[in-house]
Design a protein around this motif. Structure first.
Motif, mmCIF file in Angstrom:
data_model
loop_
_atom_site.group_PDB
_atom_site.id
_atom_site.type_symbol
_atom_site.label_atom_id
_atom_site.label_comp_id
_atom_site.label_asym_id
_atom_site.label_seq_id
_atom_site.Cartn_x
_atom_site.Cartn_y
_atom_site.Cartn_z
ATOM 1 N N GLU A 202 66.051 3.862 -32.540
ATOM 2 C CA GLU A 202 66.929 3.210 -31.569
ATOM 3 C C GLU A 202 66.062 2.413 -30.607
ATOM 4 O O GLU A 202 64.978 2.855 -30.229
ATOM 5 N N ASN B 145 66.228 0.838 -26.822
ATOM 6 C CA ASN B 145 66.976 1.097 -25.604
ATOM 7 C C ASN B 145 66.285 0.378 -24.453
ATOM 8 O O ASN B 145 65.063 0.353 -24.389
ATOM 9 N N GLU C 186 72.353 0.839 -18.984
ATOM 10 C CA GLU C 186 71.682 1.171 -20.235
ATOM 11 C C GLU C 186 72.285 0.378 -21.383
ATOM 12 O O GLU C 186 73.504 0.268 -21.506
ATOM 13 N N GLU D 230 71.652 0.005 -25.667
ATOM 14 C CA GLU D 230 70.890 0.520 -26.795
ATOM 15 C C GLU D 230 71.564 0.161 -28.100
ATOM 16 O O GLU D 230 72.772 -0.085 -28.154
#
Length: 186
Positions: free
Chosen positions: A68, A70, A83, A85
């Protein structure tokens, strides 16, 4: 999306897990996570003097395969971030892209995590290499949410499981590891 969380040290992670399961919280199987956190042009400011607006990119490998990407942009504290991601097919390509943009790897965080839902919140039980055991409770909110109010709700929720507020950590694992690494050099 805004991620507001609280993080507390836990002496007895197994005991907490039993309380959570008794309350109907289903936890995932253990997940091995290896996070690589980047900074712009080898800056250490993000860990020494974190401030609103700091941008922290991270690549996360889970169980040696899932990757991932992010990016967190700090808001009122290290545990209050905007955030973004996404899963990525080629972590090495993202690493190279970040390098071209001037970002370099600074901190690695390795942990075993169990995740679950506690009502409307995500809960994580973490064993962090070099730091110990923690519980995180996280709310995903609108960008204009009141972080103090949300964090109080999260602390109250954890308090109902016997977790004391005096175990509160206000820094991310990356900052704690950075500070541990640099305090041992002094």
């Amino acid at each position: 999306m805004r991620e507001i969380e609280v993080k507390l040290r836990v002496e007895d992670l197994n005991g907490l897990e039993k309380k959570l399961v008794s309350a109907g919280c289903a936890l995932s199987a253990p997940i091995r996570q290896h996070d690589v956190i980047y900074s712009l042009q080898n800056s250490t400011e993000e860990w020494e003097n974190a401030k609103e607006g700091d941008v922290i990119p991270r690549l996360r490998h889970e169980n040696d395969s899932i990757v991932e990407f992010n990016v967190k942009q700090q808001q009122s504290s290290e545990l209050d971030n905007l955030e973004y991601e996404t899963r990525v097919e080629d972590g090495e390509a993202i690493h190279r892209i970040l390098g071209v943009l001037g970002y370099t790897p600074q901190i690695e965080v390795k942990k075993i995590r169990r995740k679950g839902r506690l009502g409307e919140y995500e809960i994580c039980l973490d064993e962090v290499e070099g730091l110990g055991s923690f519980v995180e409770l996280e709310a995903l909110t609108d960008d204009d949410a009141d972080p103090v109010k949300i964090q109080e709700e999260l602390l109250d929720k954890l308090g109902s499981f016997g977790i004391s507020r005096d175990k509160l950590e206000v820094r991310g694992y990356d900052t704690m590891l950075y500070q541990l690494r640099h305090s041992s050099k002094n």
